[in-house]
Design a protein around this motif. Structure first.
Motif, PDB file in Angstrom:
ATOM      1  N   GLY A 143      49.070  31.510  30.400  1.00  0.00           N
ATOM      2  CA  GLY A 143      47.898  32.245  30.878  1.00  0.00           C
ATOM      3  C   GLY A 143      48.329  33.452  31.673  1.00  0.00           C
ATOM      4  N   SER A 144      47.552  34.512  31.596  1.00  0.00           N
ATOM      5  CA  SER A 144      47.954  35.753  32.270  1.00  0.00           C
ATOM      6  C   SER A 144      47.758  35.688  33.776  1.00  0.00           C
ATOM      7  CB  SER A 144      47.154  36.932  31.714  1.00  0.00           C
ATOM      8  OG  SER A 144      45.787  36.859  32.102  1.00  0.00           O
ATOM      9  N   ASP A 145      46.723  34.963  34.238  1.00  0.00           N
ATOM     10  CA  ASP A 145      46.324  34.985  35.652  1.00  0.00           C
ATOM     11  C   ASP A 145      45.845  36.384  36.036  1.00  0.00           C
ATOM     12  OD1 ASP A 145      45.792  33.963  38.131  1.00  0.00           O
ATOM     13  OD2 ASP A 145      47.838  33.351  38.582  1.00  0.00           O
ATOM     14  N   PHE A 146      45.171  37.044  35.081  1.00  0.00           N
ATOM     15  CA  PHE A 146      44.697  38.414  35.301  1.00  0.00           C
ATOM     16  C   PHE A 146      43.610  38.447  36.370  1.00  0.00           C
ATOM     17  CE2 PHE A 146      41.582  41.759  34.211  1.00  0.00           C
ATOM     18  CZ  PHE A 146      42.388  42.875  34.361  1.00  0.00           C
ATOM     19  N   HIS A 147      43.758  39.421  37.287  1.00  0.00           N
ATOM     20  CA  HIS A 147      42.764  39.635  38.339  1.00  0.00           C
ATOM     21  C   HIS A 147      42.136  41.023  38.264  1.00  0.00           C
ATOM     22  CE1 HIS A 147      44.507  36.000  40.085  1.00  0.00           C
ATOM     23  NE2 HIS A 147      43.533  35.983  40.982  1.00  0.00           N
ATOM     24  N   ARG A 148      42.990  42.059  38.169  1.00  0.00           N
ATOM     25  CA  ARG A 148      42.461  43.425  38.243  1.00  0.00           C
ATOM     26  C   ARG A 148      43.373  44.405  37.520  1.00  0.00           C
ATOM     27  NH1 ARG A 148      44.042  41.392  42.899  1.00  0.00           N
ATOM     28  NH2 ARG A 148      41.895  40.773  43.319  1.00  0.00           N
ATOM     29  N   GLY A 154      45.639  47.766  36.738  1.00  0.00           N
ATOM     30  CA  GLY A 154      46.655  48.515  37.474  1.00  0.00           C
ATOM     31  C   GLY A 154      47.746  47.676  38.082  1.00  0.00           C
ATOM     32  N   GLU A 155      47.762  46.361  37.756  1.00  0.00           N
ATOM     33  CA  GLU A 155      48.816  45.488  38.275  1.00  0.00           C
ATOM     34  C   GLU A 155      49.755  45.089  37.137  1.00  0.00           C
ATOM     35  OE1 GLU A 155      46.881  42.230  40.219  1.00  0.00           O
ATOM     36  OE2 GLU A 155      46.394  43.416  42.003  1.00  0.00           O
ATOM     37  N   PRO A 156      50.952  44.593  37.464  1.00  0.00           N
ATOM     38  CA  PRO A 156      51.865  44.157  36.400  1.00  0.00           C
ATOM     39  C   PRO A 156      51.290  43.050  35.525  1.00  0.00           C
ATOM     40  CG  PRO A 156      53.036  44.378  38.487  1.00  0.00           C
ATOM     41  CD  PRO A 156      51.579  44.516  38.801  1.00  0.00           C
ATOM     42  N   VAL A 157      50.388  42.238  36.089  1.00  0.00           N
ATOM     43  CA  VAL A 157      49.752  41.163  35.315  1.00  0.00           C
ATOM     44  C   VAL A 157      48.649  41.770  34.461  1.00  0.00           C
ATOM     45  CG1 VAL A 157      48.407  39.047  35.434  1.00  0.00           C
ATOM     46  CG2 VAL A 157      50.279  39.425  37.052  1.00  0.00           C
ATOM     47  N   GLU A 158      48.759  41.615  33.138  1.00  0.00           N
ATOM     48  CA  GLU A 158      47.782  42.175  32.207  1.00  0.00           C
ATOM     49  C   GLU A 158      47.060  41.058  31.457  1.00  0.00           C
ATOM     50  OE1 GLU A 158      49.667  44.832  29.549  1.00  0.00           O
ATOM     51  OE2 GLU A 158      50.436  46.165  31.105  1.00  0.00           O
ATOM     52  N   LEU A 159      45.806  41.276  31.177  1.00  0.00           N
ATOM     53  CA  LEU A 159      45.053  40.327  30.364  1.00  0.00           C
ATOM     54  C   LEU A 159      45.732  40.207  29.000  1.00  0.00           C
ATOM     55  CD1 LEU A 159      41.206  40.140  30.160  1.00  0.00           C
ATOM     56  CD2 LEU A 159      42.564  39.907  28.113  1.00  0.00           C
ATOM     57  N   GLY A 160      45.911  38.969  28.557  1.00  0.00           N
ATOM     58  CA  GLY A 160      46.540  38.746  27.262  1.00  0.00           C
ATOM     59  C   GLY A 160      48.054  38.816  27.288  1.00  0.00           C
ATOM     60  N   ASN A 161      48.663  38.638  28.431  1.00  0.00           N
ATOM     61  CA  ASN A 161      50.126  38.569  28.542  1.00  0.00           C
ATOM     62  C   ASN A 161      50.485  37.417  29.482  1.00  0.00           C
ATOM     63  OD1 ASN A 161      52.659  40.311  30.376  1.00  0.00           O
ATOM     64  ND2 ASN A 161      52.962  39.089  28.539  1.00  0.00           N
ATOM     65  N   PRO A 162      50.828  36.242  28.908  1.00  0.00           N
ATOM     66  CA  PRO A 162      51.013  35.937  27.493  1.00  0.00           C
ATOM     67  C   PRO A 162      49.699  35.533  26.833  1.00  0.00           C
ATOM     68  CG  PRO A 162      51.493  33.993  28.758  1.00  0.00           C
ATOM     69  CD  PRO A 162      51.142  35.073  29.765  1.00  0.00           C
ATOM     70  N   VAL A 163      49.780  35.217  25.530  1.00  0.00           N
ATOM     71  CA  VAL A 163      48.662  34.587  24.831  1.00  0.00           C
ATOM     72  C   VAL A 163      49.081  33.190  24.401  1.00  0.00           C
ATOM     73  CG1 VAL A 163      47.671  36.748  24.009  1.00  0.00           C
ATOM     74  CG2 VAL A 163      49.261  35.516  22.562  1.00  0.00           C
ATOM     75  N   ILE A 211      42.088  33.510  33.574  1.00  0.00           N
ATOM     76  CA  ILE A 211      41.558  34.823  33.955  1.00  0.00           C
ATOM     77  C   ILE A 211      40.584  34.632  35.112  1.00  0.00           C
ATOM     78  CG2 ILE A 211      40.247  36.838  33.176  1.00  0.00           C
ATOM     79  CD1 ILE A 211      41.035  36.165  30.328  1.00  0.00           C
ATOM     80  N   HIS A 212      40.540  35.625  36.003  1.00  0.00           N
ATOM     81  CA  HIS A 212      39.619  35.572  37.144  1.00  0.00           C
ATOM     82  C   HIS A 212      38.586  36.701  37.054  1.00  0.00           C
ATOM     83  CE1 HIS A 212      41.824  32.475  39.390  1.00  0.00           C
ATOM     84  NE2 HIS A 212      42.887  33.014  38.809  1.00  0.00           N
ATOM     85  N   SER A 213      37.354  36.376  37.405  1.00  0.00           N
ATOM     86  CA  SER A 213      36.283  37.369  37.416  1.00  0.00           C
ATOM     87  C   SER A 213      35.922  37.717  38.854  1.00  0.00           C
ATOM     88  CB  SER A 213      35.049  36.831  36.680  1.00  0.00           C
ATOM     89  OG  SER A 213      34.323  35.939  37.515  1.00  0.00           O
ATOM     90  N   ASP A 214      34.895  38.565  39.007  1.00  0.00           N
ATOM     91  CA  ASP A 214      34.456  38.944  40.346  1.00  0.00           C
ATOM     92  C   ASP A 214      33.689  37.824  41.041  1.00  0.00           C
ATOM     93  OD1 ASP A 214      32.154  39.044  38.831  1.00  0.00           O
ATOM     94  OD2 ASP A 214      31.642  41.118  39.323  1.00  0.00           O
ATOM     95  N   ALA A 215      33.565  36.667  40.385  1.00  0.00           N
ATOM     96  CA  ALA A 215      32.976  35.504  41.059  1.00  0.00           C
ATOM     97  C   ALA A 215      33.973  34.848  41.997  1.00  0.00           C
ATOM     98  CB  ALA A 215      32.471  34.487  40.047  1.00  0.00           C
ATOM     99  N   SER A 216      35.261  35.218  41.886  1.00  0.00           N
ATOM    100  CA  SER A 216      36.226  34.805  42.918  1.00  0.00           C
ATOM    101  C   SER A 216      36.947  36.060  43.380  1.00  0.00           C
ATOM    102  CB  SER A 216      37.165  33.706  42.414  1.00  0.00           C
ATOM    103  OG  SER A 216      37.933  34.109  41.297  1.00  0.00           O
ATOM    104  N   ASP A 217      38.201  36.245  43.018  1.00  0.00           N
ATOM    105  CA  ASP A 217      38.956  37.397  43.527  1.00  0.00           C
ATOM    106  C   ASP A 217      39.358  38.367  42.430  1.00  0.00           C
ATOM    107  OD1 ASP A 217      40.660  35.570  42.393  1.00  0.00           O
ATOM    108  OD2 ASP A 217      42.229  35.763  43.903  1.00  0.00           O
TER     109      ASP A 217
END
Length: 425
Positions: A283-288, A290-299, A131-137
């Motif tokens: 890992g989801s590689d979640f950034h933000r 509204g995108e196809p990548v969702e937090l927790g997909n996959p787990v 997962i990515h936070s606002d400390a990167s992108d």
């Protein structure tokens, strides 16, 4: 769970004062919950209501919190805590309930304290390792990501910012969620997650050749980090280094299931055939939003001794792991006697018996048992479950693959496990 009942009379003489009520905490406790009750009113006309306040300190005399009379129940533990109470590991010893005798009737107030000890026990934990936070992108800060993870009923997350470990120094404690320190070492020739260490490398992240890459990865491993190659077959940022020896894990499933992940699982399988005991993670590689990548997909499901970051990392390193589409996805299990995912069966037996099960399997889905030569057996789900006992031989590993054949070929995979390995040495 174990329970302890304390019946205590708060005497009138104690009114307006504070004092302690000791109780014993046994070994191996993960969290403590205290529920207390007492009669609020008495039969005397115009008498004040009884008010008995509560707080808690641990066996080392550390003040853990105070809630007055605003709560009838409090919980403390390393990963759980009532607002106003510290989240700390529970250590055995003599603890104290802090009693505030605010208003007390003449004959005293009988108080019943029901103390519940939740013991530590191995369990499956579900979370997101990328997962990515606002400390990167990324869009969100870590508290917001933790809140989102709790809403999805995850147990842990790893925030892995690009080449940046500054947030690892100040990871917050969040009720119910374990935060794992991580960094996504990001290079034009491939990305790797470094997990479990706040500061995996001392210098900058820069590497311009294989030797410099191996130096950084080697330093991170020497510092105790677990190294995973991320999205190795992604067309935008694939793994291009020739080295196949300096990482312990592969992120075979990144974001929604698609060709990138099918190819990643195939590459991992080829490494298994070469004799590598390498851990598959997701890992989801979640950034933000509204995108196809969702937090927790996959787990990534991890069988750990506790919810601590250390226990989770230890279990990943052992390969006690499988990956599923999301928190509601397929559940996998496989045993060979006492051995489970990631373990090596070392004996002279040529034939081994596996107990296999899967739950939450969709209709028309199948469970494949995969070994060195390919699919050993394919089992249809019945009423959402698979339960089977099979005998296997002439294979150095076996893993499980849940597939929904009615989906397009590059989206069929629903879950994948780590192998059980077999050695005849």
């Amino acid at each position: 769970m174990d329970k302890l009942i304390l019946n205590h009379l708060v005497k009138k003489i104690k009114e307006g004062s504070y004092y302690k009520l000791p109780f014993a905490v046994p070994e191996g406790v993960q969290s403590i919950t205290i529920f207390y009750q007492y009669p609020k009113k008495n039969d005397i006309k115009n008498a004040k209501e009884n008010v008995i306040d509560i707080g808690l300190e641990n066996g080392e005399g550390q003040f853990l919190g105070w809630s007055g009379s605003s709560r009838e129940q409090i919980t403390v533990g390393e990963f759980d805590g009532t607002p106003g109470y510290l989240m700390e590991p529970v250590k055995a010893g003599t603890w104290n309930i802090l009693i505030g005798a605010y208003h007390v009737q003449e004959e005293g107030v009988p108080v019943v304290y029901e103390i519940t000890f939740e013991k530590k026990h191995p369990s499956w934990l579900f979370g997101d390792l990328h997962i990515h936070s606002d400390a990167s992108d990324g869009q969100h800060d870590i508290p917001t990501l933790a809140k989102k993870a709790k809403e999805k009923k995850l147990d842990y997350i790893a925030v892995t910012n690009h080449n940046n470990y500054s947030e690892n120094m100040f990871l917050p404690k969040v009720q119910g969620i374990t935060l794992i320190p991580g960094v996504e070492w990001t290079h034009y020739r491939g990305h790797m997650n470094f997990w479990g260490i706040k500061k995996p490398f001392n210098g900058s992240f820069i590497a311009n050749n294989l030797e410099e890459m191996k130096k950084i990865v080697g330093e991170a491993r020497a510092n105790g980090a677990l190294i995973s190659v991320n999205h190795p077959k992604c067309p935008m940022c694939p793994y291009l280094w020739e080295d196949e020896d300096d990482f312990q894990a592969i992120e075979v499933w990144n974001g929604p299931m698609r060709k990138t992940n099918v190819d990643g699982i195939a590459w991992w399988t080829e490494l298994l055939k070469k004799g590598r005991k390498i851990i598959a993670v997701g890992g989801s590689d979640f950034h933000r939003d509204g995108e196809p990548v969702e937090l927790g997909n996959p787990v990534t499901a991890i069988y750990a001794e506790s919810q601590s970051a250390e226990a989770i990392m230890d279990s990943i390193a052992k390969g006690h792991v499988y990956i599923t589409d999301d928190i509601h996805g397929v559940r996998l299990d496989m045993k060979c006697n006492e051995y489970m995912f990631g373990d090596t069966v070392e004996d002279q037996e040529k034939i081994h018996t596996l107990q296999i099960s899967a739950e939450k399997m969709p209709c028309t889905s199948v469970l494949q048992v995969v070994g060195t030569s390919g699919v050993i057996k394919e089992i249809k789900s019945e009423r959402g479950k698979v339960e089977d006992t099979i005998e296997i031989k002439d294979t150095s590993f076996v893993y499980l693959l849940a597939i929904q054949k009615t989906l397009p070929i590059n989206r069929q995979i629903l879950a994948v496990s780590n192998p059980i390995y077999f050695s005849n040495k």
